[in-house]
Design a protein around this motif. Structure first.
Motif, PDB file in Angstrom:
ATOM      1  N   SER A 115       0.841  -1.198   0.000  1.00  0.00           N
ATOM      2  CA  SER A 115       0.000   0.000   0.000  1.00  0.00           C
ATOM      3  C   SER A 115       0.878   1.251   0.000  1.00  0.00           C
ATOM      4  O   SER A 115       0.617   2.209  -0.726  1.00  0.00           O
ATOM      5  CB  SER A 115      -0.916  -0.013   1.219  1.00  0.00           C
ATOM      6  OG  SER A 115      -1.579   1.212   1.356  1.00  0.00           O
ATOM      7  N   TYR A 116       1.920   1.238   0.804  1.00  0.00           N
ATOM      8  CA  TYR A 116       2.823   2.379   0.865  1.00  0.00           C
ATOM      9  C   TYR A 116       3.494   2.603  -0.486  1.00  0.00           C
ATOM     10  O   TYR A 116       3.483   3.706  -1.024  1.00  0.00           O
ATOM     11  CB  TYR A 116       3.879   2.181   1.956  1.00  0.00           C
ATOM     12  CG  TYR A 116       4.920   3.267   1.954  1.00  0.00           C
ATOM     13  CD1 TYR A 116       4.630   4.540   2.432  1.00  0.00           C
ATOM     14  CD2 TYR A 116       6.196   3.035   1.443  1.00  0.00           C
ATOM     15  CE1 TYR A 116       5.574   5.546   2.406  1.00  0.00           C
ATOM     16  CE2 TYR A 116       7.148   4.040   1.409  1.00  0.00           C
ATOM     17  CZ  TYR A 116       6.836   5.292   1.890  1.00  0.00           C
ATOM     18  OH  TYR A 116       7.772   6.296   1.853  1.00  0.00           O
ATOM     19  N   LYS A 117       4.075   1.546  -1.035  1.00  0.00           N
ATOM     20  CA  LYS A 117       4.829   1.671  -2.289  1.00  0.00           C
ATOM     21  C   LYS A 117       3.942   1.980  -3.499  1.00  0.00           C
ATOM     22  O   LYS A 117       4.347   2.712  -4.385  1.00  0.00           O
ATOM     23  CB  LYS A 117       5.634   0.389  -2.558  1.00  0.00           C
ATOM     24  CG  LYS A 117       6.864   0.252  -1.705  1.00  0.00           C
ATOM     25  CD  LYS A 117       7.884   1.281  -2.095  1.00  0.00           C
ATOM     26  CE  LYS A 117       9.156   1.109  -1.307  1.00  0.00           C
ATOM     27  NZ  LYS A 117      10.067   2.223  -1.464  1.00  0.00           N
ATOM     28  N   SER A 118       2.752   1.404  -3.536  1.00  0.00           N
ATOM     29  CA  SER A 118       1.923   1.566  -4.730  1.00  0.00           C
ATOM     30  C   SER A 118       0.974   2.759  -4.659  1.00  0.00           C
ATOM     31  O   SER A 118       0.560   3.277  -5.695  1.00  0.00           O
ATOM     32  CB  SER A 118       1.114   0.297  -4.992  1.00  0.00           C
ATOM     33  OG  SER A 118       0.176   0.084  -3.951  1.00  0.00           O
ATOM     34  N   GLU A 119       0.634   3.195  -3.459  1.00  0.00           N
ATOM     35  CA  GLU A 119      -0.356   4.262  -3.315  1.00  0.00           C
ATOM     36  C   GLU A 119       0.216   5.526  -2.682  1.00  0.00           C
ATOM     37  O   GLU A 119       0.181   6.605  -3.270  1.00  0.00           O
ATOM     38  CB  GLU A 119      -1.520   3.745  -2.469  1.00  0.00           C
ATOM     39  CG  GLU A 119      -2.607   4.747  -2.223  1.00  0.00           C
ATOM     40  CD  GLU A 119      -3.698   4.215  -1.305  1.00  0.00           C
ATOM     41  OE1 GLU A 119      -4.536   5.030  -0.900  1.00  0.00           O
ATOM     42  OE2 GLU A 119      -3.711   3.016  -0.988  1.00  0.00           O
ATOM     43  N   GLU A 121       3.420   6.451  -1.388  1.00  0.00           N
ATOM     44  CA  GLU A 121       4.703   7.031  -1.742  1.00  0.00           C
ATOM     45  C   GLU A 121       4.643   7.766  -3.085  1.00  0.00           C
ATOM     46  O   GLU A 121       5.152   8.894  -3.185  1.00  0.00           O
ATOM     47  CB  GLU A 121       5.793   5.955  -1.727  1.00  0.00           C
ATOM     48  CG  GLU A 121       7.190   6.522  -1.469  1.00  0.00           C
ATOM     49  CD  GLU A 121       7.796   7.183  -2.684  1.00  0.00           C
ATOM     50  OE1 GLU A 121       8.559   8.147  -2.513  1.00  0.00           O
ATOM     51  OE2 GLU A 121       7.499   6.744  -3.817  1.00  0.00           O
ATOM     52  N   PRO A 122       3.993   7.213  -4.117  1.00  0.00           N
ATOM     53  CA  PRO A 122       3.866   7.988  -5.360  1.00  0.00           C
ATOM     54  C   PRO A 122       3.083   9.296  -5.175  1.00  0.00           C
ATOM     55  O   PRO A 122       3.409  10.311  -5.786  1.00  0.00           O
ATOM     56  CB  PRO A 122       3.125   7.038  -6.308  1.00  0.00           C
ATOM     57  CG  PRO A 122       3.428   5.680  -5.788  1.00  0.00           C
ATOM     58  CD  PRO A 122       3.514   5.838  -4.288  1.00  0.00           C
ATOM     59  N   LEU A 123       2.068   9.264  -4.315  1.00  0.00           N
ATOM     60  CA  LEU A 123       1.310  10.486  -4.052  1.00  0.00           C
ATOM     61  C   LEU A 123       2.178  11.512  -3.326  1.00  0.00           C
ATOM     62  O   LEU A 123       2.106  12.707  -3.628  1.00  0.00           O
ATOM     63  CB  LEU A 123       0.048  10.190  -3.239  1.00  0.00           C
ATOM     64  CG  LEU A 123      -0.836  11.395  -2.915  1.00  0.00           C
ATOM     65  CD1 LEU A 123      -1.240  12.156  -4.172  1.00  0.00           C
ATOM     66  CD2 LEU A 123      -2.065  10.946  -2.136  1.00  0.00           C
ATOM     67  N   ILE A 124       3.003  11.063  -2.407  1.00  0.00           N
ATOM     68  CA  ILE A 124       3.917  11.991  -1.732  1.00  0.00           C
ATOM     69  C   ILE A 124       4.843  12.639  -2.755  1.00  0.00           C
ATOM     70  O   ILE A 124       5.057  13.856  -2.729  1.00  0.00           O
ATOM     71  CB  ILE A 124       4.719  11.274  -0.618  1.00  0.00           C
ATOM     72  CG1 ILE A 124       3.802  10.950   0.554  1.00  0.00           C
ATOM     73  CG2 ILE A 124       5.903  12.138  -0.159  1.00  0.00           C
ATOM     74  CD1 ILE A 124       4.448  10.105   1.634  1.00  0.00           C
ATOM     75  N   ARG A 125       5.398  11.847  -3.666  1.00  0.00           N
ATOM     76  CA  ARG A 125       6.275  12.408  -4.699  1.00  0.00           C
ATOM     77  C   ARG A 125       5.526  13.434  -5.555  1.00  0.00           C
ATOM     78  O   ARG A 125       6.074  14.486  -5.888  1.00  0.00           O
ATOM     79  CB  ARG A 125       6.864  11.310  -5.581  1.00  0.00           C
ATOM     80  CG  ARG A 125       8.050  10.629  -4.917  1.00  0.00           C
ATOM     81  CD  ARG A 125       8.728   9.621  -5.819  1.00  0.00           C
ATOM     82  NE  ARG A 125       7.937   8.396  -5.786  1.00  0.00           N
ATOM     83  CZ  ARG A 125       7.579   7.699  -6.849  1.00  0.00           C
ATOM     84  NH1 ARG A 125       7.943   8.078  -8.043  1.00  0.00           N
ATOM     85  NH2 ARG A 125       6.842   6.620  -6.719  1.00  0.00           N
ATOM     86  N   LEU A 126       4.271  13.132  -5.899  1.00  0.00           N
ATOM     87  CA  LEU A 126       3.474  14.082  -6.686  1.00  0.00           C
ATOM     88  C   LEU A 126       3.259  15.380  -5.910  1.00  0.00           C
ATOM     89  O   LEU A 126       3.438  16.476  -6.449  1.00  0.00           O
ATOM     90  CB  LEU A 126       2.130  13.477  -7.073  1.00  0.00           C
ATOM     91  CG  LEU A 126       1.163  14.422  -7.803  1.00  0.00           C
ATOM     92  CD1 LEU A 126       1.748  14.888  -9.135  1.00  0.00           C
ATOM     93  CD2 LEU A 126      -0.187  13.742  -7.998  1.00  0.00           C
ATOM     94  N   LEU A 127       2.882  15.268  -4.646  1.00  0.00           N
ATOM     95  CA  LEU A 127       2.656  16.464  -3.828  1.00  0.00           C
ATOM     96  C   LEU A 127       3.938  17.287  -3.698  1.00  0.00           C
ATOM     97  O   LEU A 127       3.914  18.517  -3.774  1.00  0.00           O
ATOM     98  CB  LEU A 127       2.120  16.077  -2.451  1.00  0.00           C
ATOM     99  CG  LEU A 127       0.719  15.470  -2.438  1.00  0.00           C
ATOM    100  CD1 LEU A 127       0.400  14.902  -1.061  1.00  0.00           C
ATOM    101  CD2 LEU A 127      -0.319  16.482  -2.881  1.00  0.00           C
ATOM    102  N   LEU A 128       5.062  16.594  -3.508  1.00  0.00           N
ATOM    103  CA  LEU A 128       6.341  17.302  -3.413  1.00  0.00           C
ATOM    104  C   LEU A 128       6.653  18.035  -4.715  1.00  0.00           C
ATOM    105  O   LEU A 128       7.091  19.186  -4.699  1.00  0.00           O
ATOM    106  CB  LEU A 128       7.472  16.321  -3.080  1.00  0.00           C
ATOM    107  CG  LEU A 128       7.463  15.718  -1.685  1.00  0.00           C
ATOM    108  CD1 LEU A 128       8.504  14.612  -1.569  1.00  0.00           C
ATOM    109  CD2 LEU A 128       7.681  16.791  -0.633  1.00  0.00           C
ATOM    110  N   ALA A 129       6.412  17.366  -5.835  1.00  0.00           N
ATOM    111  CA  ALA A 129       6.693  17.986  -7.128  1.00  0.00           C
ATOM    112  C   ALA A 129       5.756  19.157  -7.398  1.00  0.00           C
ATOM    113  O   ALA A 129       6.204  20.225  -7.844  1.00  0.00           O
ATOM    114  CB  ALA A 129       6.593  16.945  -8.240  1.00  0.00           C
TER     115      ALA A 129
END
Length: 173
Positions: A115-119, A121-129
């Protein structure tokens, strides 16, 4: 007399095994309860982010125009534009709260790895970007965000993730 001692020892051992089994079951139940509570908290934070973004859709376009002098506008709010920056900053705070909750939960092993890796963590990267202009100034050691977020950004960058390039690529078709 030795039969009584043997019976007492057997009873004591059985009692210890039962107590240990109950303690382990309670520990598992407690851990599962904590996991559920943490995941509910993360979901609540995510829902607040989405609701806020729906209420103020301009926050994503404002992210593209952030400059350090916007802090002064937030704290002085003399015009409607200044108030708009305060609205944007409120959204950034919601994003930071979500990221912190996820990173803390992951560090404490309250999240399923898949859940962390697929949901999450990618959302965190998007928010950071998406919010690179403001977060790059405040997501630094000793600044205004948790060490979890600062360390996560550092880890991402060490693995080859380029925060600014990812931000710039969001506008490309």
């Amino acid at each position: 007399m030795s039969e009584q001692i043997t019976a007492a020892l057997v009873a004591a051992i059985v009692s210890a095994v039962v107590s240990l089994t109950v303690a382990v079951a309670q520990l598992r139940q407690s851990k599962n309860s904590q996991r559920a509570q943490v995941q509910n908290d993360i979901s609540t934070k995510y829902d607040k982010m989405v609701d806020y973004r729906l209420q103020y859709p301009e926050v994503l376009s404002l992210a593209r125009h952030w400059k350090p002098d916007c802090f002064e506008k937030i704290y002085n709010q003399k015009t409607d534009e200044d108030k708009t920056w305060a609205i944007y900053y409120g959204y950034v705070e919601l994003c930071i709260a979500y990221c912190n909750a996820v990173l803390y939960a992951n560090a404490k092993k309250f999240l399923d790895k898949d859940s962390y890796k697929s949901e999450h963590e990618p959302l965190i990267r998007l928010l950071l970007a998406e919010h690179f202009p403001i977060l790059s100034t405040i997501a630094q050691p000793g600044k205004y965000v948790s060490i979890y977020l600062v360390e996560h950004i550092d880890t991402l960058q060490q693995t080859g993730w380029n925060w600014e390039t990812t931000y710039q690529n969001l506008n490309k078709p």
